[in-house]
Enzyme design. Structure first.
Site, PDB file in Angstrom:
ATOM      1  CB  SER A 151      24.182  87.812  41.235  1.00  0.00           C
ATOM      2  OG  SER A 151      24.505  88.137  39.907  1.00  0.00           O
ATOM      3  CE1 TYR A 153      26.318  93.099  42.986  1.00  0.00           C
ATOM      4  CE2 TYR A 153      26.970  92.107  40.895  1.00  0.00           C
ATOM      5  CZ  TYR A 153      26.018  92.320  41.881  1.00  0.00           C
ATOM      6  OH  TYR A 153      24.774  91.745  41.765  1.00  0.00           O
TER       7      TYR A 153
END
Length: 289
Positions: free
Chosen positions: A140, A153
């Site tokens: 990401s 996360y």
């Protein structure tokens, strides 16, 4: 005998029964291109549309060793080995560092990091035996930096980046290639509509105003058809699937595939700005407590 082309994709469905955007798009794209695709997830009901397309669907929970082993064994029996592993399974834990119960942090790492690590270990013997294989790690933009409210996360994505770099060098002697996918924010992915959607594990009101701002900020990525503002710089799941296909077909795949303008710009900017200026940018751009 030709190396296996069987593709194993994790995390195509979740407990909620919904198929994930990138997982579903990737499964469909590769299936339509002629790859033997095994789309997996925790909830088979969420994979019914893919099964109707002719894609093989399997129940796999990346926190459950037995289900992972069964999937790899089946593919090995049918194709000789897993030819391509796409480590897509993940979810986003929302919460501040000081207030998130550690049991939730453990669950986050079990899915986003330990699960993909174990699945990778399970497919490697077959790939080594055939001296060929591709492993795609779905990272990401937040594998490059961190912001308030999603630190745990983001930590899993940072960890994924690190082990991917180690793994790529360790398996190169067997012709196995490892690529990292780093998308900019994906339209419709992990987008809350209310604070309740964040599933926060604390009743503390220390950050109540922050979470309201957090939800409003993410609203820019909610509209998929006609995004506005920041949403126009986000990427679509179909674009991510297209890049995944490049990563598994290129003779010499890139180490990192950065998708979208934000992820391409922010890495170099951080190096140029320095830590203090970079933090000032993050403070101004992202919601803050």
């Amino acid at each position: 005998m030709s190396p296996s082309r069987a593709v194993l994709i994790t995390g195509v469905s979740s407990h909620s029964g919904r198929s994930s955007g990138t997982g579903r798009a990737t499964a469909l794209r590769l299936h339509r291109a002629g790859w033997p695709v095994y789309a997996t997830g925790r909830n088979l009901d969420g994979l019914k549309d893919l099964a109707e397309e002719g894609i093989t669907t399997l129940r796999v929970d990346v926190t459950d060793e037995e289900s992972m082993t069964a999937a790899v064994d089946r593919i090995t029996e049918e194709h000789g080995a897993v030819g391509v592993l796409i480590n897509n399974a993940a979810y986003s834990l929302n919460g501040t560092i000081g207030e998130t119960p550690l049991e939730q942090v453990h669950r986050q790492f079990e899915t986003n990091f330990f699960g993909l690590s174990r699945m990778t270990q399970l497919v490697l013997p077959g790939m080594r035996e055939q001296r060929s294989g591709r492993i795609v790690m779905m990272s990401s933009i937040f594998g490059l930096f961190a912001t308030p409210g999603r630190g745990y996360y983001q930590a899993t994505k940072h960890a994924l980046e690190a082990i991917s770099d180690s793994l790529r060098l360790e398996v190169a002697p067997w012709g196995i290639k490892v690529a990292i996918i780093e998308p900019s924010p994906i339209l419709g992915s992990f987008v809350p509509t209310t604070v309740g959607d964040l599933d926060l594990a604390t009743d503390s009101d220390l950050y109540a105003d922050f979470w309201e701002r957090f939800v409003r900020w993410h609203g820019a990525y909610r509209e998929v058809d006609r995004p506005k503002g920041r949403g126009r710089t986000a990427v679509r799941a179909a674009r991510v699937a297209e890049v995944v296909e490049k990563a598994i077909t290129a003779r010499r795949p890139r180490i990192r595939y950065r998708i979208g303008i934000p992820v391409r710009l922010l890495g170099p900017q951080r190096a140029i700005f320095g830590d203090r200026a970079w933090e000032a940018f993050v403070t101004r751009f992202f919601p803050q407590p």
